[in-house]
Write a protein that holds these residues in place. Structure first.
Motif, mmCIF file in Angstrom:
data_model
loop_
_atom_site.group_PDB
_atom_site.id
_atom_site.type_symbol
_atom_site.label_atom_id
_atom_site.label_comp_id
_atom_site.label_asym_id
_atom_site.label_seq_id
_atom_site.Cartn_x
_atom_site.Cartn_y
_atom_site.Cartn_z
ATOM 1 N N SER A 115 0.887 -1.146 0.188
ATOM 2 C CA SER A 115 0.073 -0.029 0.080
ATOM 3 C C SER A 115 1.033 1.256 0.213
ATOM 4 N N ARG A 116 0.394 2.374 -0.632
ATOM 5 C CA ARG A 116 1.022 3.546 -0.664
ATOM 6 C C ARG A 116 1.515 4.113 0.761
ATOM 7 N N LEU A 117 0.605 3.976 1.816
ATOM 8 C CA LEU A 117 0.815 4.757 3.004
ATOM 9 C C LEU A 117 2.040 3.827 3.678
ATOM 10 N N MET A 118 2.147 2.568 3.656
ATOM 11 C CA MET A 118 3.022 1.594 4.209
ATOM 12 C C MET A 118 4.438 2.193 3.606
ATOM 13 N N LEU A 119 4.291 1.993 2.191
ATOM 14 C CA LEU A 119 5.587 2.336 1.597
ATOM 15 C C LEU A 119 5.905 3.818 1.939
ATOM 16 N N ALA A 120 5.158 4.736 1.982
ATOM 17 C CA ALA A 120 5.616 5.888 2.285
ATOM 18 C C ALA A 120 5.958 5.949 3.858
ATOM 19 N N VAL A 121 5.232 5.547 4.710
ATOM 20 C CA VAL A 121 5.591 5.921 6.071
ATOM 21 C C VAL A 121 6.499 4.895 6.776
ATOM 22 N N GLY A 174 10.615 4.782 7.834
ATOM 23 C CA GLY A 174 10.840 4.243 8.963
ATOM 24 C C GLY A 174 10.074 5.170 10.103
ATOM 25 N N LEU A 175 9.117 5.628 9.668
ATOM 26 C CA LEU A 175 8.269 6.628 10.876
ATOM 27 C C LEU A 175 7.218 5.619 11.543
ATOM 28 N N ALA A 176 6.856 4.432 11.288
ATOM 29 C CA ALA A 176 6.102 3.739 12.026
ATOM 30 C C ALA A 176 6.021 2.257 11.527
ATOM 31 N N TYR A 177 5.661 1.115 12.611
ATOM 32 C CA TYR A 177 5.775 0.078 12.268
ATOM 33 C C TYR A 177 4.663 -0.353 11.250
ATOM 34 N N GLY A 178 3.478 0.405 11.349
ATOM 35 C CA GLY A 178 2.316 -0.047 10.642
ATOM 36 C C GLY A 178 1.254 1.147 10.384
ATOM 37 N N ILE A 179 0.497 1.177 9.294
ATOM 38 C CA ILE A 179 -0.542 2.081 9.268
ATOM 39 C C ILE A 179 -1.495 1.482 8.067
ATOM 40 N N MET A 188 5.653 11.837 15.047
ATOM 41 C CA MET A 188 4.037 11.970 14.810
ATOM 42 C C MET A 188 3.493 13.092 13.803
ATOM 43 N N ALA A 189 4.279 14.454 13.961
ATOM 44 C CA ALA A 189 3.768 15.453 13.217
ATOM 45 C C ALA A 189 4.278 15.039 11.579
ATOM 46 N N GLU A 190 5.489 14.479 11.573
ATOM 47 C CA GLU A 190 5.881 14.154 10.277
ATOM 48 C C GLU A 190 5.028 13.186 9.691
ATOM 49 N N THR A 191 4.957 11.906 10.483
ATOM 50 C CA THR A 191 4.020 10.889 9.934
ATOM 51 C C THR A 191 2.332 11.310 9.432
ATOM 52 N N LEU A 192 1.893 12.282 10.239
ATOM 53 C CA LEU A 192 0.683 12.729 9.719
ATOM 54 C C LEU A 192 0.739 13.735 8.678
#
Length: 420
Positions: free
Chosen positions: A279-285, A290-295, A319-323
């Protein structure tokens, strides 16, 4: 009547009618197991203000003794006959199901009828199940994810549909025995009742079960069902909470479950947020930053409509960068839709993996029930590969623009996020 699943998998589906109720049946005697599931509008939405959790707690008490059997005797009868029951309350429905071997169907039907029509709800059992429910409600708020989820739903759907289906620790503690004993009479109605069955059961046997379980129920819908309010959450809300990580729950209004674009929206959301590492979100995040383990995110049906809702957890400092990345990917998909390669991969996966959802009688019964709840025709499954194949990139791009609303994406963050 029959439905055909891809890869040569055929699921015969019959419509069975008895006692003023209709059911979908997938009869299969290859394994001597039977699963029956049903749902009725209501559930937590029927909880009066101040009595949140009443339907859920009463549901949990249905198998804690019924008729002439106390809780221990009822549980022993289930164990001796290898019968499993599940009664629960979601935001918009009460649901029940049981599974048994074929020879135990008469006993399973008898016990289910007793549970639904003559639950004992004795004081010691009420207090024991209440204590467990209060502990669960408190435990759910011990972490940022639980805090964010509760606040998001409350803001998104103010009122009956937004409160926790199981209630809060405070509301559960106030529920009286009389309130709980009155729940079945308010909830159990034929109006809106949906039934599905799968496994080693004939149509005539299912008719007998339906007559025994539902024949005496009033024909109208449960009284007092509230209207679903419009989605109300906005902007970014931060709930301060001592934790090394912050958790975010995000989303916005989705489609009605019978909308003509529902299936196309599912393909778009798989590509954006529901396809695991692809998914695009998993690839990007995760993969790229490496911002989060999963989204992830997906549609959550409620009372005939849906919310698109997702979650992510990460360090407070990130978190701010992740959002920011989340919003960017959401907007990019809304503006340009999926690529041709993404479309091809998603449709191939959704088509090829479909038979994996039908590996047990319980799964089949639940899927048939979901199809009924979403107003699908009997040939929905058999025609699905053709419908998916017909979804062009241009159609998916138009649906992405309609369904994804980056400017309306609401976020609730619990923790101590830096920069929010």
């Amino acid at each position: 009547m029959s439905d055909t699943i891809p890869s040569g998998f055929t699921l015969p589906v019959q419509v069975v009618e008895a006692a003023g109720v209709s059911a979908w049946l997938a009869e299969d005697h290859s394994v001597p197991v039977i699963s029956i599931a049903f749902s009725i509008p209501g559930g937590a939405a029927l909880d009066p203000a101040g009595q949140e959790g009443a339907v859920a707690l009463a549901s949990a008490l249905l198998t804690e003794g019924a008729g002439g059997m106390d809780a221990n005797a009822f549980q022993e009868a289930m164990r001796d006959n290898a019968i499993s029951f599940n009664f629960s309350a979601d935001r918009d429905e009460f649901s029940g199901s049981f599974r048994c071997i074929g020879d135990a169907l008469p006993e399973a039907t008898r016990l289910a009828r007793l549970a639904l029509t003559a639950p004992r709800m004795e004081a010691p059992d009420i207090e024991r199940v209440r204590a467990r429910a209060i502990a669960g409600a408190r435990q759910a708020l011990e972490n940022p994810r639980g805090q964010a989820g509760r606040a998001f739903w409350s803001a998104a759907l103010p009122g009956a549909y937004g409160h926790p289906p199981g209630g809060t620790a405070e509301s559960i503690a106030t529920l009286t025995a009389d309130t709980l004993r009155g729940v079945p009479a308010r909830q159990l109605r034929k109006g809106g009742l949906l039934v599905a069955a799968s496994g080693a059961i004939t149509a005539d046997q299912l008719k007998d079960v339906m007559a025994a379980l539902f024949g005496d129920w009033p024909s109208e819908e449960p009284a007092g069902l509230p209207r679903l309010p419009p989605f109300s959450a906005t902007g970014v809300t931060v709930l301060p909470m001592e934790s090394p990580q912050s958790a975010a729950v995000f989303g916005h209004q989705g489609l009605a479950v019978d909308d003509q674009d529902w299936e196309a929206a599912g393909v778009v959301l798989r590509i954006l947020s529901g396809g695991g590492f692809s998914s695009r979100l998993m690839l990007a995040v995760r993969v790229e930053r490496g911002l989060a383990y999963g989204i992830g995110a997906g549609p959550e049906p409620v009372a005939g409509r849906s919310l698109i809702i997702g979650s992510v957890a990460t360090e407070n400092a990130r978190m701010a960068e992740t959002l920011s990345v989340l919003r960017g990917e959401w907007a990019r998909m809304a503006a340009s839709g999926p690529t041709a390669a993404e479309r091809e991969e998603a449709i191939a996966y959704l088509t090829g993996s479909q038979p994996l959802s039908f590996t047990s009688t319980r799964q089949v019964a639940n899927i048939l029930l979901a199809l009924r709840r979403n107003n699908r025709p009997l040939d929905w499954l058999s025609n699905r590969p053709a419908r998916l194949a017909a979804l062009t990139r241009e159609r998916l791009t138009a649906v992405a623009a309609r369904v994804l609303l980056p400017d309306s994406l609401a976020v609730v963050v619990a923790g101590k996020p830096v920069g929010l």
